[in-house]
Design a protein around this motif. Structure first.
Motif, PDB file in Angstrom:
ATOM      1  N   LEU A   1     -23.411   0.676  27.232  1.00 34.00           N
ATOM      2  CA  LEU A   1     -22.831   0.607  28.573  1.00 34.00           C
ATOM      3  C   LEU A   1     -22.018   1.854  28.873  1.00 34.00           C
ATOM      4  O   LEU A   1     -22.065   2.401  29.965  1.00 34.00           O
ATOM      5  N   LYS A   2     -21.275   2.318  27.881  1.00 28.71           N
ATOM      6  CA  LYS A   2     -20.408   3.478  28.087  1.00 28.71           C
ATOM      7  C   LYS A   2     -21.153   4.806  27.999  1.00 28.71           C
ATOM      8  O   LYS A   2     -20.547   5.854  28.117  1.00 28.71           O
ATOM      9  N   ALA A   3     -22.469   4.747  27.779  1.00 33.47           N
ATOM     10  CA  ALA A   3     -23.245   5.985  27.817  1.00 33.47           C
ATOM     11  C   ALA A   3     -23.224   6.581  29.226  1.00 33.47           C
ATOM     12  O   ALA A   3     -23.430   7.768  29.401  1.00 33.47           O
ATOM     13  N   TRP A   4     -22.976   5.730  30.203  1.00 36.61           N
ATOM     14  CA  TRP A   4     -22.765   6.227  31.553  1.00 36.61           C
ATOM     15  C   TRP A   4     -21.322   6.689  31.668  1.00 36.61           C
ATOM     16  O   TRP A   4     -20.384   5.934  31.388  1.00 36.61           O
ATOM     17  N   ARG A   5     -21.141   7.896  32.102  1.00 34.88           N
ATOM     18  CA  ARG A   5     -19.803   8.484  32.162  1.00 34.88           C
ATOM     19  C   ARG A   5     -18.889   7.712  33.115  1.00 34.88           C
ATOM     20  O   ARG A   5     -17.709   7.545  32.849  1.00 34.88           O
ATOM     21  N   GLY A   6     -19.412   7.206  34.208  1.00 32.55           N
ATOM     22  CA  GLY A   6     -18.589   6.470  35.168  1.00 32.55           C
ATOM     23  C   GLY A   6     -17.997   5.196  34.577  1.00 32.55           C
ATOM     24  O   GLY A   6     -16.885   4.798  34.908  1.00 32.55           O
ATOM     25  N   ILE A   7     -18.728   4.557  33.689  1.00 29.28           N
ATOM     26  CA  ILE A   7     -18.219   3.340  33.050  1.00 29.28           C
ATOM     27  C   ILE A   7     -17.251   3.694  31.935  1.00 29.28           C
ATOM     28  O   ILE A   7     -16.212   3.064  31.772  1.00 29.28           O
ATOM     29  N   ALA A   8     -17.563   4.728  31.171  1.00 28.41           N
ATOM     30  CA  ALA A   8     -16.705   5.113  30.057  1.00 28.41           C
ATOM     31  C   ALA A   8     -15.353   5.640  30.529  1.00 28.41           C
ATOM     32  O   ALA A   8     -14.311   5.303  29.970  1.00 28.41           O
ATOM     33  N   THR A   9     -15.360   6.453  31.581  1.00 22.60           N
ATOM     34  CA  THR A   9     -14.112   7.067  32.046  1.00 22.60           C
ATOM     35  C   THR A   9     -13.418   6.259  33.125  1.00 22.60           C
ATOM     36  O   THR A   9     -12.270   6.542  33.454  1.00 22.60           O
ATOM     37  N   ARG A  10     -14.107   5.279  33.703  1.00 27.02           N
ATOM     38  CA  ARG A  10     -13.540   4.394  34.728  1.00 27.02           C
ATOM     39  C   ARG A  10     -13.028   5.166  35.945  1.00 27.02           C
ATOM     40  O   ARG A  10     -11.922   4.954  36.413  1.00 27.02           O
ATOM     41  N   TYR A  11     -13.883   6.075  36.432  1.00 31.11           N
ATOM     42  CA  TYR A  11     -13.501   6.867  37.597  1.00 31.11           C
ATOM     43  C   TYR A  11     -13.497   6.062  38.887  1.00 31.11           C
ATOM     44  O   TYR A  11     -12.823   6.419  39.839  1.00 31.11           O
ATOM     45  N   ASP A  12     -14.275   4.990  38.954  1.00 25.85           N
ATOM     46  CA  ASP A  12     -14.312   4.191  40.182  1.00 25.85           C
ATOM     47  C   ASP A  12     -12.949   3.570  40.423  1.00 25.85           C
ATOM     48  O   ASP A  12     -12.387   2.909  39.560  1.00 25.85           O
ATOM     49  N   LYS A  13     -12.445   3.770  41.595  1.00 27.24           N
ATOM     50  CA  LYS A  13     -11.098   3.286  41.910  1.00 27.24           C
ATOM     51  C   LYS A  13     -11.074   1.808  42.304  1.00 27.24           C
ATOM     52  O   LYS A  13     -10.048   1.167  42.191  1.00 27.24           O
ATOM     53  N   THR A  14     -12.196   1.284  42.761  1.00 32.03           N
ATOM     54  CA  THR A  14     -12.184  -0.100  43.213  1.00 32.03           C
ATOM     55  C   THR A  14     -12.922  -0.995  42.223  1.00 32.03           C
ATOM     56  O   THR A  14     -13.838  -0.567  41.524  1.00 32.03           O
ATOM     57  N   PHE A  15     -12.500  -2.228  42.200  1.00 31.73           N
ATOM     58  CA  PHE A  15     -13.080  -3.244  41.327  1.00 31.73           C
ATOM     59  C   PHE A  15     -14.567  -3.432  41.623  1.00 31.73           C
ATOM     60  O   PHE A  15     -15.393  -3.485  40.717  1.00 31.73           O
ATOM     61  N   ASP A  16     -14.914  -3.534  42.899  1.00 30.58           N
ATOM     62  CA  ASP A  16     -16.297  -3.798  43.298  1.00 30.58           C
ATOM     63  C   ASP A  16     -17.239  -2.668  42.892  1.00 30.58           C
ATOM     64  O   ASP A  16     -18.356  -2.918  42.430  1.00 30.58           O
ATOM     65  N   ASN A  17     -16.809  -1.417  43.059  1.00 36.86           N
ATOM     66  CA  ASN A  17     -17.662  -0.293  42.676  1.00 36.86           C
ATOM     67  C   ASN A  17     -17.874  -0.250  41.167  1.00 36.86           C
ATOM     68  O   ASN A  17     -18.973   0.021  40.689  1.00 36.86           O
ATOM     69  N   TYR A  18     -16.823  -0.500  40.418  1.00 36.64           N
ATOM     70  CA  TYR A  18     -16.940  -0.487  38.959  1.00 36.64           C
ATOM     71  C   TYR A  18     -17.834  -1.632  38.480  1.00 36.64           C
ATOM     72  O   TYR A  18     -18.678  -1.448  37.605  1.00 36.64           O
ATOM     73  N   LEU A  19     -17.677  -2.802  39.083  1.00 40.17           N
ATOM     74  CA  LEU A  19     -18.512  -3.950  38.730  1.00 40.17           C
ATOM     75  C   LEU A  19     -19.973  -3.687  39.094  1.00 40.17           C
ATOM     76  O   LEU A  19     -20.882  -4.048  38.336  1.00 40.17           O
ATOM     77  N   ALA A  20     -20.228  -3.048  40.221  1.00 35.27           N
ATOM     78  CA  ALA A  20     -21.601  -2.711  40.609  1.00 35.27           C
ATOM     79  C   ALA A  20     -22.224  -1.754  39.596  1.00 35.27           C
ATOM     80  O   ALA A  20     -23.397  -1.902  39.227  1.00 35.27           O
ATOM     81  N   GLY A  21     -21.449  -0.782  39.127  1.00 34.34           N
ATOM     82  CA  GLY A  21     -21.952   0.130  38.104  1.00 34.34           C
ATOM     83  C   GLY A  21     -22.263  -0.594  36.806  1.00 34.34           C
ATOM     84  O   GLY A  21     -23.265  -0.294  36.147  1.00 34.34           O
TER      85      GLY A  21
END
Length: 159
Positions: A121-141
């Motif tokens: 899951l954390k192979a995606w940089r957006g999930i590993a670094t948690r750059y998404d500021k909103t809950f919904d965007n992070y959950l969608a990723g």
């Protein structure tokens, strides 16, 4: 609660795929999320519809609680969770005593599949670094990345 302060509670099968996960605030403890994640998980067999009751559940010491063990016992699911040192000491001191916790060391060795799943899951940089500021965007990723692990292994090259 945004992506930067969130925590992923995930169940994983033996093929390092996520049958269920829950996203909570970062300060949420692991043990209370055990039963909700297990309630969302569906186990796929060779034929028929997905089952809601796996044969066994492996976890680390964070999930070793009376409530979690009672829930597993009530549903006739084998618990492969080691006991905490303080739980063993308190069991000896209490007047009720209680039965000792059983532990299958061979099944517990397969708990690393969840760790490997989290690494996928954390192979995606957006999930590993948690750059998404909103809950919904992070959950969608998370949903997108989890669906990719079910479709194929994204780290494998196509020939």
């Amino acid at each position: 609660m945004g992506g930067q302060t969130s925590k992923i509670h995930v169940a994983g099968d033996r093929k390092c795929r996520p049958p269920a996960f829950i996203l909570t605030a970062g300060q949420a403890a692991d043990s209370p999320q055990f039963i909700p994640v297990l309630g969302r998980a569906r186990v796929r067999g060779p034929v028929g519809r997905p089952r809601t009751r796996p044969d066994a559940v492996a976890g680390d010491k964070a999930y070793s609680s009376r409530g979690n063990r009672a829930h597993l016992r009530k549903r006739r699911i084998k618990a492969v969770i080691p006991k905490k040192k303080d739980q063993a000491a308190n069991r000896k001191k209490s007047p009720q005593g209680g039965r000792p916790v059983s532990h299958d060391a061979d099944l517990h060795k397969e708990r690393n599949t969840v760790e490997r799943l989290i690494n996928k899951l954390k192979a995606w940089r957006g999930i590993a670094t948690r750059y998404d500021k909103t809950f919904d965007n992070y959950l969608a990723g998370l949903h997108l990345r989890a669906s990719m692990t079910w479709l194929r292994d994204p780290t494998r090259t196509i020939r």
